[in-house]
Design a protein around this motif. Structure first.
Motif, PDB file in Angstrom:
ATOM      1  N   GLN A 181       0.807  -1.219   0.000  1.00 43.25           N
ATOM      2  CA  GLN A 181       0.000   0.000   0.000  1.00 43.25           C
ATOM      3  C   GLN A 181       0.841   1.270   0.000  1.00 43.25           C
ATOM      4  O   GLN A 181       0.590   2.178  -0.805  1.00 43.25           O
ATOM      5  N   PRO A 182       1.865   1.397   0.862  1.00 47.89           N
ATOM      6  CA  PRO A 182       2.668   2.622   0.792  1.00 47.89           C
ATOM      7  C   PRO A 182       3.398   2.794  -0.534  1.00 47.89           C
ATOM      8  O   PRO A 182       3.525   3.911  -1.029  1.00 47.89           O
TER       9      PRO A 182
ATOM     10  N   GLU B 165       1.096   4.134  -3.210  1.00 48.24           N
ATOM     11  CA  GLU B 165       0.812   5.561  -3.102  1.00 48.24           C
ATOM     12  C   GLU B 165       1.887   6.407  -3.771  1.00 48.24           C
ATOM     13  O   GLU B 165       1.648   7.575  -4.103  1.00 48.24           O
ATOM     14  N   ALA B 166       3.071   5.817  -3.984  1.00 45.13           N
ATOM     15  CA  ALA B 166       4.174   6.570  -4.577  1.00 45.13           C
ATOM     16  C   ALA B 166       4.501   6.150  -6.004  1.00 45.13           C
ATOM     17  O   ALA B 166       5.094   6.919  -6.758  1.00 45.13           O
TER      18      ALA B 166
ATOM     19  N   THR C 149      -4.117  -3.409  -4.248  1.00 41.17           N
ATOM     20  CA  THR C 149      -3.959  -1.954  -4.308  1.00 41.17           C
ATOM     21  C   THR C 149      -4.685  -1.363  -5.512  1.00 41.17           C
ATOM     22  O   THR C 149      -4.930  -0.149  -5.562  1.00 41.17           O
TER      23      THR C 149
ATOM     24  N   LYS D 173      -3.368  -1.059  -8.370  1.00 45.32           N
ATOM     25  CA  LYS D 173      -2.355  -0.578  -9.302  1.00 45.32           C
ATOM     26  C   LYS D 173      -1.955  -1.702 -10.266  1.00 45.32           C
ATOM     27  O   LYS D 173      -2.072  -2.891  -9.934  1.00 45.32           O
TER      28      LYS D 173
END
Length: 280
Positions: free
Chosen positions: A94-95, A98-99, A122, A124
């Motif tokens: 997850q982190p 986000e990037a 996620t 993505k």
């Protein structure tokens, strides 16, 4: 928007194996954007914040997740490039999502169910590298795990198969076999020439064969290529022997782009799904 499809024009994932510093990553991104813009081939910038799979416990691993994600954010903002990086643990998914615009599952971890589910959950796009120990038809089960989350934005990546000790071989039939899943297939031309663990505590490589294998894969008709590259591979802290120098890219990309256009102009197969990476 960048499109991965076995029938669309070639996309390339490229960058240094590992982040060495913020300046190194930004300079690499600037140079690669210029090279790929000139070649008119879409680029996703790749570099790893942590190389968790090392031959030796004292090998260089990278700058760490916190600093690495901040660097990737800088690359996205400064150069308007989509970015991809590896994750090794489910809690990183997850982190990192986000990037980064796309997540990557390392080959040795492609059967780790919790990691696959976390990455795909996620939402993505996820690039899953085929383990050196797997047959191409076994990747269907890996794909099914990721798809069980409802995420259809999956790419499968070939990176060679173990062939005795300290050696890999690429069976180009595997690219066609993985394409029968209907999902985009990417060929990792630089890790496929790696000589795992052959350097007494580190891996060796045969970068002189990268272009040969890349040409062969593009002739099969793949969605994309994965190329690790460095301004001076012989001074890189990891995977230098199988990385291409920046100076080798322009002529190779021109040839690959021309070959890709010829192959896909003669291929009529619309079964494959498109994977899109949206640049903010």
């Amino acid at each position: 928007m960048i499109i991965f499809s076995n029938t669309h024009p070639l996309t390339v994932i490229a960058g240094p194996c590992a982040m060495e510093s913020r300046n190194q990553a930004l300079e690499a991104a600037a140079a690669l954007k210029e090279i790929f813009t000139a070649a008119r081939i879409p680029l996703i910038f790749k570099s790893s914040f942590d190389k968790a799979n090392r031959s030796s416990g004292v090998s260089f691993r990278g700058v760490g997740m916190a600093e690495g994600l901040a660097i990737l954010a800088d690359v996205r903002e400064k150069y308007d490039l989509p970015v991809i990086t590896d994750i090794h643990l489910p809690e990183q998914a997850q982190p990192v999502a986000e990037a980064a615009d796309m997540l990557q599952i390392p080959a040795f971890l492609c059967r780790q169910t919790d990691l696959l589910l976390a990455a795909a959950a996620t939402g993505k796009p996820v690039n899953i590298k085929k383990g050196q120990f797997l047959s191409p038809w076994e990747m269907r089960h890996v794909l099914d795990k990721a798809r069980s989350t409802g995420n259809d934005r999956i790419c499968l990546c070939e990176r060679g198969t173990s062939f005795g000790y300290n050696n890999l071989v690429v069976d180009m039939r595997g690219l066609e076999i993985m394409k029968t899943t209907g999902y985009p297939v990417i060929f990792d031309a630089t890790h496929s020439v790696q000589l795992p663990g052959a350097g007494d505590g580190k891996s060796g490589g045969q970068r002189e064969f990268v272009a040969t294998l890349a040409r062969a894969a593009v002739a099969v008709g793949v969605a994309g290529l994965f190329l690790e590259t460095h301004p001076d591979p012989d001074k890189a802290p990891c995977d230098g022997p199988n990385m291409l120098p920046f100076s080798a890219l322009p002529s190779l990309l021109t040839l690959l782009g021309e070959l890709d256009r010829i192959i896909k102009a003669t291929t009529a197969n619309n079964r494959e799904k498109d994977i899109t990476v949206c640049v903010p």
